[in-house]
Every structure is written in structure tokens, then in C-alpha cells.
Design a protein around this motif. Structure first.
Motif, short mmCIF file in Angstrom:
data_model
loop_
_atom_site.label_atom_id
_atom_site.label_comp_id
_atom_site.label_asym_id
_atom_site.label_seq_id
_atom_site.Cartn_x
_atom_site.Cartn_y
_atom_site.Cartn_z
N ASP A 1 -34.49 -24.19 1.23
CA ASP A 1 -34.44 -23.49 2.29
C ASP A 1 -35.99 -23.32 3.33
O ASP A 1 -36.35 -22.24 3.22
CB ASP A 1 -33.89 -22.23 2.26
CG ASP A 1 -33.65 -21.39 3.61
OD1 ASP A 1 -33.11 -21.98 4.62
OD2 ASP A 1 -33.62 -20.10 3.59
N GLY A 2 -36.55 -24.45 3.40
CA GLY A 2 -37.74 -24.51 4.17
C GLY A 2 -38.97 -24.00 3.24
O GLY A 2 -39.67 -23.19 3.81
N LEU B 1 -30.07 -9.09 5.24
CA LEU B 1 -29.71 -8.06 4.14
C LEU B 1 -27.93 -7.89 3.98
O LEU B 1 -27.53 -8.09 5.17
CB LEU B 1 -30.25 -6.81 4.26
CG LEU B 1 -31.95 -6.47 4.54
CD1 LEU B 1 -32.06 -4.95 4.62
CD2 LEU B 1 -32.29 -6.75 3.02
N GLY B 2 -27.54 -7.85 2.53
CA GLY B 2 -26.11 -7.85 2.51
C GLY B 2 -25.11 -8.98 2.91
O GLY B 2 -24.24 -8.66 3.02
N GLU B 3 -25.72 -10.21 3.12
CA GLU B 3 -24.92 -11.22 3.46
C GLU B 3 -23.81 -11.41 2.68
O GLU B 3 -22.73 -12.25 2.98
CB GLU B 3 -25.84 -12.41 3.89
CG GLU B 3 -26.25 -13.27 2.73
CD GLU B 3 -27.06 -12.88 1.76
OE1 GLU B 3 -27.24 -13.04 0.63
OE2 GLU B 3 -27.88 -11.77 2.06
N GLU C 1 -24.53 -15.92 8.63
CA GLU C 1 -25.92 -16.53 8.81
C GLU C 1 -26.91 -15.94 9.70
O GLU C 1 -28.12 -16.07 9.42
CB GLU C 1 -25.86 -17.97 9.27
CG GLU C 1 -24.96 -18.88 8.19
CD GLU C 1 -25.02 -20.21 8.75
OE1 GLU C 1 -25.51 -20.81 9.80
OE2 GLU C 1 -24.11 -21.07 8.15
N ASN C 2 -26.43 -14.83 10.54
CA ASN C 2 -27.30 -14.03 11.17
C ASN C 2 -27.82 -12.90 10.82
O ASN C 2 -28.61 -11.95 11.21
CB ASN C 2 -26.70 -13.78 12.59
CG ASN C 2 -25.43 -13.16 12.24
OD1 ASN C 2 -24.81 -13.17 11.29
ND2 ASN C 2 -25.24 -12.04 13.43
N HIS D 1 -33.48 -20.65 7.06
CA HIS D 1 -32.59 -19.81 7.66
C HIS D 1 -32.15 -18.71 6.58
O HIS D 1 -31.31 -17.84 7.06
CB HIS D 1 -31.32 -20.72 7.95
CG HIS D 1 -31.74 -21.79 9.10
ND1 HIS D 1 -31.99 -21.26 10.36
CD2 HIS D 1 -31.72 -23.03 9.03
CE1 HIS D 1 -32.08 -22.43 10.93
NE2 HIS D 1 -32.15 -23.28 10.38
N GLY D 2 -32.49 -18.66 5.39
CA GLY D 2 -32.19 -17.70 4.53
C GLY D 2 -31.04 -18.07 3.60
O GLY D 2 -30.26 -19.18 3.81
N PRO D 3 -30.49 -17.20 2.85
CA PRO D 3 -29.61 -17.76 1.57
C PRO D 3 -28.16 -18.10 1.86
O PRO D 3 -27.30 -18.82 1.46
CB PRO D 3 -29.72 -16.60 0.58
CG PRO D 3 -30.08 -15.47 1.25
CD PRO D 3 -31.06 -16.07 2.48
#
Length: 405
Positions: free
Chosen positions: A39-40, A189-191, A185-186, A67-69
Motif C-alpha cells: 500500500d505505497g 479508523l474502524g473500517e 475505503e474512505n 489508500h489504507g488497509p
């Protein structure tokens, strides 16, 4: 088709990645694919991935901008070919037999989800077994190789326990039977909370392995997690969970638990908040809750947010409440210690009384033993006298003749 697809989001974990990957490639279950989403990363994580992939064809490496996990997991789900899905965070590691145990349990039970026990660690050689998913205490004396249940049997674990994507083992056909098993994806936290909640509620067969299979690294969160901007994600997460519960027609069933979840999450992130905007939103969201559905302790914490005027006031009220809770807890501890002491003293006095009676009994036995010894000495002396007497010697031939008969 591999039996298991292992999906690993990776971002700047060069110090931990090798241990994570080794724990997966050394699994006793060999028929797996290992999907690594870089992830970058700006460190050497990608180089480590490529080195491992060059020597193990089961490893698939994808790269994307940071972009995050959530997006990483979604990309992994898109290409996964395994019958089962397992998520691993790149700074954690698993036991060598983890995937085999989970696969065998899922196959035997035809389950949609398999839950299991988790250990935490700061140092790799100091694993601490946690109480997350201790379902063997819920279902006592159960053969978990032939046992399934639903969320109704483990309701406390749905909204107020471990939400992590890596804390479950999923059947892919179950996930594919819905079109919304993705991570938002936006959000930062807590995804993984909505994914966790929906999967447990929708599953008709959940099973359990009573072994500690996953080792979670306890570490300081990345600074991006600590910004007030990202803290606002928790309000969006709570809204998503509320909508999901309503769509599944079980919001009323979970209304109390949802209130506790929302209060817990908002209060947790409010403790570190630095902006008035976050606190203002927190007060608005807390005010929407039916506080009567909260326990006394949670009600008090909700009121701390509602009653504060600004960040400084919140901090003062928060610490006042925590001091009050510590005092209450201390009083309970002292009360328990005093009760334990009283019980010990009672046991001590009983043992003391029993010891006194035993000593008295022992003294009587000693006296009786002394008298028996004295009597035995008298009989022994008399026996010697008889054996040395003239009459005993004269009658000796007669005794021998009698024995001969």
C-alpha cells in the motif's frame, strides 16, 4: 483452486514483515495462495516482498498508492481464488498450524465463519493469551469439530468485542453470496467494524477453534490514526453499523449493545481529541442515544461528554470520573481483601481449634502408649522368668514329645 487465500495489507513494516511472511509460508497446510498488497510503502517492504515471491510461487505481490488497509483488503478479495479467506496484518504472525486447524474445522462443520483465540505481544517471546472469543467458556464440554452456532448464541461478541478482519476465517462462497462484503475505503479508523458485524449476523453456521492461533502485535498507532480528522470516522462507522443492523432487521435486538458500542467508541477517541469540533460532534452524537439503555458506568461516561463545555473542561471531568472509578474500584478491592482476610482468620481459628483437639488426642494416645509399654515390659519380664524357671526346663522333653505327635 487453492484451499485458502491469505490477504495481507502492507505499509511500511520492514521491521516485522519477514516474520509475518515466514509464519505463513511455513504453514502445515501448503495448498494456499498469499496475496500481498503493498500500500505505497516508502521503506524496504516492497523489496522484502519481491525477495520472498522470487522463492515461493504461492506469493502474489500487488502494489498501489497509499489508500489504507480497506482498499488493500478489497483488492485482495477481488483476485482471491481460495475456498476460504484469511486476513493477516503485516506486523503480526500466526502459528504454523493455524490455517490447517481453521480449514479442517470449517470443512468438518461446513461453516461460513470460524472464530478462534488470540494472543497479544509487544515482544515476540512474550505472548499474552487474551480473553477475546473465549467461546469454550460459553459452550462448555463441546466437541468444536462437530458444532456450529449463530450470532444469537454469542450476542455479546457481535458489537463489543474484537472487530478485526483477521480475527475470523471466512468461506469465500459465503462472502460472494452478497454484493456488499467490502471494507469502506474512505475511512481510516474502524473500517473493519461493519464487515465484522454483517458477517456474524448473516452467517447461518459459525464454528470455533479453541486454540490460540493468531499473535497480535500491540504497538503505538500510526500518527495518522491520532488526528482529529480521522477520529471523525468513528461517527461514520457508527452510522454504517446502525444502517446495517436496520437493513438486517435486527436493530431493536441490538439497540442496547449499539448504544454501548457508540458510547465506547466516541468516548475512547474523545480522550485524545484536541479540537473543539470533534467534541462538539461527539456531544451531538451522544445526545442521540437512549442513555437509559446504558449501564451506570457507561451512563456516567456519556454524561462527561454531554456536560463538558470545552476540551479543558472535558479533560477535568474525565479525570474526575476516572479518579472516582479508581476510588470505587479501590474500595471494592479493599473490601474483597478484608473479606478474604476475615475468611482466612476464620479458617485459621478453625484449624487452631482442630490442632488443639489433635494435640489433646495425641497426649491421650501417648499416655495410652506409655501404659502399654509398661504392661508389655511386665509381661516380657514375666515371660523371661517363666523361660528360666526349673519347671519350664524339666517339662521341655514333654513339650518336644507333644510336638512330635
Amino acid at each position: 483452486m487453492p484451499l485458502v487465500s491469505v490477504i495481507i495489507p502492507i505499509f511500511n513494516v520492514e521491521n516485522y514483515l519477514k516474520k509475518c511472511l515466514k509464519s505463513i509460508i511455513n504453514q502445515t497446510l501448503k495448498d494456499i495462495e498469499i496475496i500481498c498488497i503493498n500500500d505505497g510503502s516508502s521503506d524496504s517492504s516492497l523489496n522484502i516482498l519481491n525477495d520472498f515471491a522470487s522463492s515461493d510461487e504461492r506469493i502474489i505481490v500487488l502494489s498501489q498508492k497509499n489508500h489504507g488497509p480497506a482498499k488493500s483488503r478489497n483488492e485482495g478479495l477481488k483476485i482471491a481464488k481460495g475456498k476460504y479467506i484469511f486476513f493477516v496484518d503485516s506486523d503480526d504472525y500466526i502459528q504454523d498450524y493455524t490455517l490447517e486447524k481453521l480449514y479442517e474445522n470449517a470443512k468438518n462443520n461446513d461453516s461460513d465463519i470460524v472464530m478462534f483465540k488470540i494472543s497479544e505481544f509487544i515482544r515476540e517471546d512474550e505472548l499474552l493469551q487474551t480473553n477475546r472469543f473465549n467461546l469454550d467458556e460459553v459452550f462448555e464440554d463441546t466437541d468444536f469439530n462437530n458444532f456450529t452456532f449463530t450470532y444469537k448464541d454469542i450476542k455479546p461478541y457481535v458489537l463489543n468485542n474484537s472487530f478485526s478482519a483477521w480475527s475470523k476465517f471466512y468461506k469465500k462462497s459465503f462472502l460472494d453470496s452478497y454484493d456488499d462484503f467490502t471494507f469502506p475505503e474512505n475511512l481510516i479508523l474502524g473500517e473493519d467494524v461493519p464487515f465484522h458485524v454483517k458477517s456474524l449476523i448473516r452467517s447461518s453456521k459459525i464454528s470455533f477453534v479453541s486454540d490460540y492461533l493468531y499473535n497480535y502485535r500491540v504497538s503505538n498507532s500510526n500518527s495518522i490514526m491520532h488526528s482529529d480528522k480521522n477520529r471523525n470516522d468513528i461517527f461514520k462507522i457508527c452510522n454504517l453499523v446502525e444502517n446495517d443492523l436496520k437493513n438486517e432487521d435486527c436493530f431493536e435486538e441490538f439497540e442496547r449493545e449499539f448504544s454501548e458500542l457508540k458510547r465506547n467508541q466516541i468516548y475512547h477517541y474523545a480522550m485524545q481529541a484536541k479540537s473543539e469540533d470533534y467534541l462538539k460532534t461527539a456531544k451531538e452524537e451522544i445526545s442521540k442515544l437512549d442513555l437509559d439503555k446504558l449501564s451506570n458506568r457507561l451512563f456516567s461516561k456519556a454524561n462527561v461528554i454531554l456536560e463538558c463545555e470545552d476540551i479543558a473542561d472535558f479533560i477535568v471531568k474525565k479525570y474526575e470520573l476516572e479518579i472516582s472509578e479508581l476510588k470505587s474500584a479501590n474500595e471494592i478491592i479493599i473490601g474483597n481483601i478484608r473479606q478474604s482476610y476475615a475468611n482466612l482468620m476464620d479458617d485459621y481459628n478453625k484449624l487452631k481449634q482442630k490442632n488443639k483437639k489433635l494435640k489433646q488426642k495425641n497426649a491421650k494416645l501417648k499416655d495410652k502408649n506409655s501404659k502399654l509399654k509398661e504392661k508389655n515390659k511386665i509381661l516380657s519380664d514375666k515371660n523371661k522368668e517363666i523361660l528360666s524357671s526349673r519347671s519350664w526346663k524339666i517339662t521341655e522333653p514333654l513339650r518336644k514329645m507333644k510336638k512330635g505327635d
